[in-house]
Structures are given as structure tokens and as C-alpha cells.
Design a protein around this motif. Structure first.
Motif, PDB file in Angstrom:
ATOM      1  N   ASP A 148       0.718  -1.164  -0.102  1.00  0.00           N
ATOM      2  CA  ASP A 148       0.019   0.033  -0.015  1.00  0.00           C
ATOM      3  C   ASP A 148       0.825   1.322   0.012  1.00  0.00           C
ATOM      4  OD1 ASP A 148      -2.887  -1.207   0.131  1.00  0.00           O
ATOM      5  OD2 ASP A 148      -2.001  -1.849   1.975  1.00  0.00           O
ATOM      6  N   SER A 149       1.840   1.326  -0.465  1.00  0.00           N
ATOM      7  CA  SER A 149       2.924   2.413  -0.814  1.00  0.00           C
ATOM      8  C   SER A 149       3.463   2.702  -2.044  1.00  0.00           C
ATOM      9  CB  SER A 149       4.095   2.188   0.438  1.00  0.00           C
ATOM     10  OG  SER A 149       3.609   2.088   1.555  1.00  0.00           O
ATOM     11  N   HIS A 150       3.599   4.038  -2.352  1.00  0.00           N
ATOM     12  CA  HIS A 150       4.080   4.220  -3.599  1.00  0.00           C
ATOM     13  C   HIS A 150       4.867   5.516  -3.320  1.00  0.00           C
ATOM     14  CE1 HIS A 150       4.128   6.103  -7.810  1.00  0.00           C
ATOM     15  NE2 HIS A 150       4.363   4.986  -7.985  1.00  0.00           N
ATOM     16  N   PHE A 151       6.048   5.565  -4.172  1.00  0.00           N
ATOM     17  CA  PHE A 151       7.059   6.805  -4.186  1.00  0.00           C
ATOM     18  C   PHE A 151       7.124   7.558  -5.454  1.00  0.00           C
ATOM     19  CE2 PHE A 151       8.097   3.655  -0.846  1.00  0.00           C
ATOM     20  CZ  PHE A 151       7.822   4.650   0.382  1.00  0.00           C
ATOM     21  N   ASN A 152       6.872   8.549  -5.580  1.00  0.00           N
ATOM     22  CA  ASN A 152       7.253   9.521  -6.657  1.00  0.00           C
ATOM     23  C   ASN A 152       8.283  10.551  -6.787  1.00  0.00           C
ATOM     24  OD1 ASN A 152       5.879  10.478  -9.175  1.00  0.00           O
ATOM     25  ND2 ASN A 152       5.494  12.400  -8.134  1.00  0.00           N
ATOM     26  N   THR A 153       8.866  10.719  -5.658  1.00  0.00           N
ATOM     27  CA  THR A 153       9.500  11.518  -5.083  1.00  0.00           C
ATOM     28  C   THR A 153      10.988  10.984  -4.090  1.00  0.00           C
ATOM     29  OG1 THR A 153      10.349  13.751  -4.109  1.00  0.00           O
ATOM     30  CG2 THR A 153       8.342  12.487  -3.497  1.00  0.00           C
ATOM     31  N   PRO A 154      12.072  11.371  -4.274  1.00  0.00           N
ATOM     32  CA  PRO A 154      12.914  10.966  -3.047  1.00  0.00           C
ATOM     33  C   PRO A 154      12.907  11.726  -1.793  1.00  0.00           C
ATOM     34  CG  PRO A 154      14.398  12.245  -4.774  1.00  0.00           C
ATOM     35  CD  PRO A 154      12.709  12.058  -5.265  1.00  0.00           C
ATOM     36  N   GLY A 156      10.046  13.358  -0.417  1.00  0.00           N
ATOM     37  CA  GLY A 156       8.172  13.660   0.104  1.00  0.00           C
ATOM     38  C   GLY A 156       7.730  14.985  -0.058  1.00  0.00           C
ATOM     39  N   TRP A 157       8.548  15.676  -0.905  1.00  0.00           N
ATOM     40  CA  TRP A 157       8.011  17.139  -1.238  1.00  0.00           C
ATOM     41  C   TRP A 157       6.512  16.880  -2.024  1.00  0.00           C
ATOM     42  CZ3 TRP A 157       9.061  21.347   1.199  1.00  0.00           C
ATOM     43  CH2 TRP A 157       8.400  22.635   0.561  1.00  0.00           C
ATOM     44  N   MET A 158       5.675  17.859  -1.698  1.00  0.00           N
ATOM     45  CA  MET A 158       4.354  17.710  -2.284  1.00  0.00           C
ATOM     46  C   MET A 158       4.042  17.576  -3.612  1.00  0.00           C
ATOM     47  SD  MET A 158       2.782  20.835   0.303  1.00  0.00           S
ATOM     48  CE  MET A 158       4.037  21.962  -0.109  1.00  0.00           C
ATOM     49  N   ASP A 159       3.454  16.314  -3.780  1.00  0.00           N
ATOM     50  CA  ASP A 159       3.143  15.879  -5.133  1.00  0.00           C
ATOM     51  C   ASP A 159       1.656  15.500  -5.631  1.00  0.00           C
ATOM     52  OD1 ASP A 159       2.955  13.470  -3.896  1.00  0.00           O
ATOM     53  OD2 ASP A 159       4.594  12.423  -5.014  1.00  0.00           O
ATOM     54  N   GLN A 160       1.015  16.227  -4.934  1.00  0.00           N
ATOM     55  CA  GLN A 160      -0.591  15.845  -5.210  1.00  0.00           C
ATOM     56  C   GLN A 160      -1.073  14.422  -4.825  1.00  0.00           C
ATOM     57  OE1 GLN A 160       1.164  17.621  -7.727  1.00  0.00           O
ATOM     58  NE2 GLN A 160       0.714  19.313  -6.520  1.00  0.00           N
ATOM     59  N   GLY A 161      -0.340  14.007  -3.616  1.00  0.00           N
ATOM     60  CA  GLY A 161      -0.720  12.552  -3.413  1.00  0.00           C
ATOM     61  C   GLY A 161      -0.370  11.321  -4.055  1.00  0.00           C
ATOM     62  N   GLN A 162       0.687  11.740  -4.970  1.00  0.00           N
ATOM     63  CA  GLN A 162       1.393  10.619  -5.750  1.00  0.00           C
ATOM     64  C   GLN A 162       2.181   9.702  -4.819  1.00  0.00           C
ATOM     65  OE1 GLN A 162       2.211  11.387  -9.853  1.00  0.00           O
ATOM     66  NE2 GLN A 162       2.366  13.508  -9.181  1.00  0.00           N
ATOM     67  N   THR A 163       2.861  10.296  -3.844  1.00  0.00           N
ATOM     68  CA  THR A 163       3.597   9.652  -2.889  1.00  0.00           C
ATOM     69  C   THR A 163       2.730   9.023  -1.749  1.00  0.00           C
ATOM     70  OG1 THR A 163       5.864  10.453  -3.592  1.00  0.00           O
ATOM     71  CG2 THR A 163       5.618   9.548  -1.215  1.00  0.00           C
ATOM     72  N   TYR A 164       2.575   7.956  -1.274  1.00  0.00           N
ATOM     73  CA  TYR A 164       1.736   7.636   0.031  1.00  0.00           C
ATOM     74  C   TYR A 164       2.267   6.341   0.640  1.00  0.00           C
ATOM     75  CZ  TYR A 164      -0.451   4.679  -3.665  1.00  0.00           C
ATOM     76  OH  TYR A 164      -0.485   3.745  -4.762  1.00  0.00           O
ATOM     77  N   VAL A 165       1.913   6.241   1.840  1.00  0.00           N
ATOM     78  CA  VAL A 165       2.464   4.942   2.464  1.00  0.00           C
ATOM     79  C   VAL A 165       1.300   4.567   3.400  1.00  0.00           C
ATOM     80  CG1 VAL A 165       4.802   5.603   2.518  1.00  0.00           C
ATOM     81  CG2 VAL A 165       3.330   6.525   4.203  1.00  0.00           C
ATOM     82  N   THR A 166       1.604   3.457   4.274  1.00  0.00           N
ATOM     83  CA  THR A 166       0.637   3.125   5.358  1.00  0.00           C
ATOM     84  C   THR A 166       1.600   2.944   6.558  1.00  0.00           C
ATOM     85  OG1 THR A 166       0.808   0.670   4.978  1.00  0.00           O
ATOM     86  CG2 THR A 166      -0.929   1.979   3.946  1.00  0.00           C
ATOM     87  N   ALA A 167       1.096   3.140   7.848  1.00  0.00           N
ATOM     88  CA  ALA A 167       1.897   2.656   9.152  1.00  0.00           C
ATOM     89  C   ALA A 167       2.389   1.248   8.967  1.00  0.00           C
ATOM     90  CB  ALA A 167       1.054   2.960  10.292  1.00  0.00           C
ATOM     91  N   ALA A 168       1.803   0.407   8.604  1.00  0.00           N
ATOM     92  CA  ALA A 168       2.116  -0.943   8.588  1.00  0.00           C
ATOM     93  C   ALA A 168       3.229  -1.072   7.626  1.00  0.00           C
ATOM     94  CB  ALA A 168       0.928  -1.949   8.029  1.00  0.00           C
ATOM     95  N   ASP A 169       3.372  -0.399   6.429  1.00  0.00           N
ATOM     96  CA  ASP A 169       4.388  -0.572   5.486  1.00  0.00           C
ATOM     97  C   ASP A 169       5.565   0.217   6.277  1.00  0.00           C
ATOM     98  OD1 ASP A 169       2.986  -1.926   3.871  1.00  0.00           O
ATOM     99  OD2 ASP A 169       2.511  -0.407   2.197  1.00  0.00           O
ATOM    100  N   LEU A 170       5.383   1.263   6.720  1.00  0.00           N
ATOM    101  CA  LEU A 170       6.574   2.010   7.429  1.00  0.00           C
ATOM    102  C   LEU A 170       7.284   1.224   8.318  1.00  0.00           C
ATOM    103  CD1 LEU A 170       5.207   5.875   7.661  1.00  0.00           C
ATOM    104  CD2 LEU A 170       6.980   4.812   6.051  1.00  0.00           C
ATOM    105  N   ALA A 171       6.603   0.492   9.192  1.00  0.00           N
ATOM    106  CA  ALA A 171       7.016  -0.342  10.170  1.00  0.00           C
ATOM    107  C   ALA A 171       7.917  -1.477   9.418  1.00  0.00           C
ATOM    108  CB  ALA A 171       5.802  -0.992  11.175  1.00  0.00           C
TER     109      ALA A 171
END
Length: 375
Positions: A148-154, A156-171
């Protein structure tokens, strides 16, 4: 590293001390050694990570370094267009236009002072472009099971929500960062400040200087994301990781994060199953110079229970066998399944205790002959 199980919040566990107030809309506390979720609130809800993204940036950098594709002493010049685009944008290292920082300096800036400029310079220097680097970030996320994660930038600068994560994925990501690259993690994480080019800046991690054993991980803030934090502390070999997302005020994040992790250490105990490096089992190997390999614990493996309570459990080792050579020492090749009555099965990683190269003709002939007679 197995993905974190979807577990219920911990306060329902009988005998657990009351937890402090946590007003963040997203919250998670995980005991890394056992894989047990001590508390969870919307742990699988997607959110914008802001600078928490930089945990994955450092993970990819550490992976490239470990594979010899990037060197810590390698100097990377800043491109003119990168300087113009990222000069004094958010948190920076204040890289001058003629800068040629080393990879080590860039990683220090990313991890300690959340340098947006350093992220882009590192990405371009390591892979040639930001899209190529974020491609590695997403490949790593897939490899770790971060569904449930996707990275559009290295950075985390604002990109209209293209970068997103979940707490579970971050753990999951944070646990892998510490387990797979322990030396690099210790080298770059846990610093309360950084001085580069005559400029000293503080680390905004709210645990540093207040929480015993705190050594990570990353704060994040944008107007889009609010105030978030992935924090970690280790005491006597036991590591807790927490994720908090969506605070409106930084002071709430500061006070509640400190109380949250202290509750995790105080209200829960860990019973050791295996110490770091202990042999847990043996796996058969096909096509290798050796016919088997030891399965060892990459870190202290535990079972977690409310303070003062003993836990009954059963253990089983699982792997897709026989394993196929070549195998790298330290490679995750199997899992330890820990079954505690009334809980989801906890899946902990086991790694190869030694390298097993591909076998030559004589080794294959020997192994085939031994297998024929049942040895």
C-alpha cells in the motif's frame, strides 16, 4: 522481512497497563523482535508521508552501497538545474552551486536534517535521474511486501498525493532498514545534529535527548501531510518501532510519541526465543557446494506479552525447499512461525548462516549419490 500482520489494537489484551492518550488519526506500535503489534489505529490506511519518505531513500542508498554500486567516499556534483530547483526549498543542507559532497555527507544530511536538496542530488548521482531512483524505491517496496505504498519523489515534497504509505508498511520498512543494514544504520541514524560547510542544524526527532535508547527514525511535515513521525528505540536488545501520522500540532507529536514508546517498554515484556546469530534450524540446499545451510536469527527473536505474564507458544520453521544455490550469507531464506493462542501467527525472518556457492560437477555427483542412498 515478513509484512506486518493486520492485528487488533493492544488495549484489548488482558492485563495490559492503560496506554497514554494518542490523538493522531494513524498510530502503530510494533515490537520488532516478536513482530507483535502492541497498538494499531488505521495502520493500513494510506497517507502522505512528507519527509518520512526519506527512510526509503536511505534504504535504497544503503542497498546500493552494500552491492558496491555506490561508495560512501564518492563525490557527486550538484547539477545547475537541481541547484536552481531546490535551493532553500524546505529543509536543506544549503548545498552551494559548486558543491561536490560525498555520498556519506548527503546521507547524513538526508537522515539528520531532512535535506531535500541532498535527496535529489543523491538520486541523480546514484542512478542518473530522479525517476530511475524512485523506480528503485518502488522495487524495494514491492520486495518488502509494502503493498500500500508508492514513491514518486525521493524527498517527500508535495506531489498531489502521488507518494503515499501506510503505518504498517513503514514499520516493515524500518525493521528491514535496521536488520539488513545494521552497520550503516548505526553510522547514520541517531545523530542529534549535523554540521556541514560551517552550518550546524538540529535533528527534530522528538525522542533524542529524552528517550533512553532512541536512535531513529524520521519526522515529516508538510501542509498536505500534517506532522508525522516514525520513531524507534532499543533497550537490552529489544527494539520498538512506532508510526504516528496526521497530527495538527508538533507539540502533540512530541509529547505523545515519548509517552507512547515508554508505554510499549513498560507495559509489555519480551521473552527471548533466540539470540542474534543463534542457529534455529537447517535447510536443504540444491545445486550447491554444500547440501545444507544453517538458518540463524538475524537479530534477537522474542515473543511479547503483557508485563508480568508468561506466554505459551509453539515454533515452526518454514522455507521453500530445497533452497537453490547460490546463497549469500545473511540472505533471508526462511521464516520462523511463532504461534501464540488467540493471536495471529507471527512470522519472523531467518537468514543463511553461511554462503553456499553453486557446486561444480564433482559436488553435484557427490550430492546425487548421497541422495540416492538416502543420506
Amino acid at each position: 522481512m515478513a509484512a506486518m500482520p493486520a492485528a487488533a489494537a493492544a488495549p484489548e489484551a488482558v492485563g495490559v497497563a492503560p496506554m497514554p492518550e494518542i490523538s493522531a488519526p494513524i498510530a502503530l506500535l510494533l515490537d520488532v523482535g516478536s513482530g507483535r503489534v502492541l497498538y494499531a489505529r488505521d495502520a493500513h490506511r494510506r497517507f502522505v508521508p512528507a519527509s518520512i519518505t526519506k527512510i526509503m531513500t536511505s534504504y535504497v542508498a544503503f542497498d546500493l552501497i552494500s552491492k558496491g554500486k555506490l561508495r560512501l567516499d564518492q563525490r557527486i556534483p550538484i547539477r545547475p538545474e537541481t541547484y536552481r530547483a531546490w535551493r532553500r526549498v524546505g529543509s536543506t543542507m544549503f548545498l552551494p552551486s559548486d558543491a561536490q559532497p560525498t555520498v556519506a555527507e548527503l546521507i547524513e544530511g538526508i537522515v539528520t536534517v531532512s535535506a531535500n536538496d541532498a535527496c535529489v542530488v543523491l538520486a541523480e548521482g546514484a542512478t542518473g535521474s530522479v525517476p530511475a531512483f524512485t523506480g528503485l524505491m518502488n522495487a524495494a517496496a514491492a520486495d518488502l511486501g509494502m503493498r500500500d505504498s508508492h514513491f514518486n519523489t525521493p524527498n517527500g515534497w508535495m506531489d498531489q498525493g502521488q507518494t503515499y504509505v501506510t503505518a504498517a508498511d513503514l514499520a516493515t520498512l524500518s525493521g528491514a532498514l535496521m536488520t539488513r543494514f545494521p552497520d550503516l544504520y548505526r553510522r547514520f541514524y541517531g545523530h542529534s545534529q549535523m554540521t556541514w560547510n560551517g552550518i550546524t542544524q538540529p535533528n527534530h526527532n522528538p525522542l533524542y535527548g529524552f528517550t533512553q535508547g532512541a536512535d531513529g527514525v524520521k519526522t515529516g511535515f508538510t501542509n498536505e501531510a500534517g506532522y508525522g513521525f516514525v520513531g524507534s528505540a532499543e533497550r537490552n536488545g529489544r527494539r520498538l518501532v512506532m508510526v504516528l501520522g496526521g497530527y495538527d500540532r508538533p507539540k502533540d507529536r512530541t509529547g505523545q510519541s515519548r509517552d507512547f514508546i515508554e508505554w510499549g517498554f513498560g507495559a509489555w515484556n519480551a521473552q527471548q526465543l533466540f539470540g542474534k546469530g543463534a542457529q534455529v534450524g537447517v535447510a536443504e540446499v540444491q545445486g550447491g557446494a554444500e547440501r545444507s545451510v544453517q538458518l540463524v536469527a538475524p537479530r534477537q527473536l522474542t515473543v511479547t506479552a503483557p508485563a508480568g505474564r508468561k506466554v505459551s507458544y509453539t515454533l515452526a520453521v518454514r522455507y521453500k525447499g530445497p533452497l537453490k544455490a547460490p546463497i549469500t550469507k545473511g540472505e533471508t531464506v526462511a521464516s520462523l512461525l511463532v504461534r501464540v493462542p488467540g493471536e495471529p501467527v507471527h512470522v519472523l525472518p531467518l537468514v543463511a548462516g553461511a554462503a553456499v556457492p553453486k557446486g561444480g560437477a564433482l559436488a553435484r555427483l557427490r550430492n546425487g549419490a548421497l541422495s540416492t542412498v538416502g543420506l
